[in-house]
Design a protein around this motif. Structure first.
Motif, short mmCIF file in Angstrom:
data_model
loop_
_atom_site.label_atom_id
_atom_site.label_comp_id
_atom_site.label_asym_id
_atom_site.label_seq_id
_atom_site.Cartn_x
_atom_site.Cartn_y
_atom_site.Cartn_z
N GLY A 30 0.82 -1.20 0.00
CA GLY A 30 0.00 0.00 0.00
C GLY A 30 0.85 1.25 0.00
O GLY A 30 1.88 1.32 -0.68
N GLU A 31 0.44 2.24 0.78
CA GLU A 31 1.16 3.51 0.85
C GLU A 31 1.38 3.86 2.32
O GLU A 31 0.47 4.26 3.04
N ALA A 32 2.62 3.70 2.77
CA ALA A 32 2.96 3.90 4.17
C ALA A 32 2.89 5.36 4.59
O ALA A 32 2.82 5.66 5.80
N ARG A 33 2.89 6.30 3.63
CA ARG A 33 2.86 7.71 3.99
C ARG A 33 1.46 8.20 4.35
O ARG A 33 1.31 9.28 4.94
N ILE A 34 0.42 7.44 4.01
CA ILE A 34 -0.95 7.85 4.30
C ILE A 34 -1.34 7.25 5.65
O ILE A 34 -1.72 6.08 5.75
N THR A 69 0.55 4.31 -8.52
CA THR A 69 1.36 5.06 -7.55
C THR A 69 0.53 6.19 -6.94
O THR A 69 -0.27 6.82 -7.63
N TRP A 70 0.73 6.43 -5.65
CA TRP A 70 0.10 7.55 -4.97
C TRP A 70 1.06 8.73 -4.99
O TRP A 70 2.17 8.65 -4.49
N ILE A 71 0.62 9.85 -5.59
CA ILE A 71 1.43 11.06 -5.69
C ILE A 71 0.85 12.11 -4.74
O ILE A 71 -0.32 12.49 -4.85
N ALA A 72 1.65 12.56 -3.78
CA ALA A 72 1.19 13.50 -2.76
C ALA A 72 0.93 14.88 -3.36
O ALA A 72 1.76 15.40 -4.10
N LEU A 73 -0.21 15.46 -3.01
CA LEU A 73 -0.56 16.80 -3.44
C LEU A 73 -0.65 17.76 -2.26
O LEU A 73 -1.25 18.83 -2.37
N GLY A 74 -0.05 17.37 -1.14
CA GLY A 74 -0.01 18.24 0.02
C GLY A 74 -1.04 17.90 1.07
O GLY A 74 -1.96 17.11 0.84
N ASP A 75 -0.87 18.50 2.25
CA ASP A 75 -1.81 18.30 3.35
C ASP A 75 -1.93 19.59 4.15
O ASP A 75 -1.03 20.43 4.14
#
Length: 254
Positions: A30-34, A69-75
């Motif tokens: 998955g995506e560990a950053r989420i 792929t999950w591409i971060a768009l900010g938070d």
């Protein structure tokens, strides 16, 4: 693909993927950053998912899904504590965020070109503590927003407060939450959690977690009236077998 959010403090490893193959389900990378994504909403038009980060200092993030792929768009900050529900406005320009921890409803602007999250532009938190305090003192010690959904035309937000046994209606005026009204008041101690509009355009369903009941509501000009109530589980609510979310198909089946 099914995506499952997990809590880091309880051993979770971010957003986990669940894939169906050959009649069975298996976990995939998955995506560990989420992190701590207890709720997410998908914008199919833009291929963007928005996730909450349910911590004391809550955050909301945007992620573009491209080529597996999950591409971060900010938070950005969620505007409150422990965000647990997100909804996307019909024109995809704003997010409504229910912050369970402190009961704050927040409105977050989205970039009109990229869909990225911008800063919270307005917040609303009910005044008072435990207006209708029921049998669960911990869950109803004050306001606890658990759901926030836009009206179909995007001009209003309905937000469900489990702690106060109420549904509030707010007019969306540009970047402001305005003209707050009580749209429905559930019986004391019912702990309403999730509001779902019926596809017939006339009715709505309200899942009450603490009472383990589903209420059928009829929509009025600015609120709802109770039509019928039914149990959400075969066992009494004391068994803790309580609902957390509703979904409905186009034919109206829950």
């Amino acid at each position: 693909m099914i995506w499952i959010g997990t809590f880091t403090a309880k051993g979770g490893a971010g957003l986990q993927g669940l894939e169906r193959a050959g009649g069975s389900l298996s976990l995939v990378p998955g995506e560990a950053r989420i992190l701590n994504a207890s709720f997410g909403v998908w914008s199919a038009e833009r291929g963007i998912a928005y996730f909450d980060d349910e911590r004391d200092v809550g955050r909301v993030s945007a992620w573009h899904r491209q080529s597996d792929t999950w591409i971060a768009l900010g938070d950005v900050e969620s505007g409150g504590s422990a965000p647990c529900y997100l909804s996307l406005s019909p024109d995809a320009t704003r997010l409504a965020v229910a912050n369970y921890g402190d009961g704050t409803l927040a409105l977050i602007d989205l970039d009109p070109v990229t869909g990225a999250v911008k800063a919270s532009c307005d917040q609303f938190r009910p005044q008072g503590h435990g207006f209708n305090a029921g049998s669960d003192a911990d869950r109803q010690d004050g306001p606890h927003a658990h759901c926030a959904v836009f009206a179909q035309d995007g001009r209003a937000i309905y937000h469900v407060d489990l702690g106060l046994d109420r549904i509030f209606r707010h007019r969306v005026d540009g970047q402001e939450i305005a003209d707050t009204q009580i749209a429905f008041e559930a019986p004391a101690g019912y702990g309403p959690r999730h509001l779902l509009f019926h596809p017939d355009g006339v009715h709505a369903l309200l899942l009450c977690e603490l009472a383990a009941e589903i209420l059928l509501l009829k929509r009025q000009s600015f609120g709802f009236e109770l039509v019928e109530a039914a149990p959400s589980a075969p066992e009494p609510s004391e068994s803790k077998n309580r609902g957390g979310h509703l979904a409905i198909d186009a034919a109206g089946a829950i």
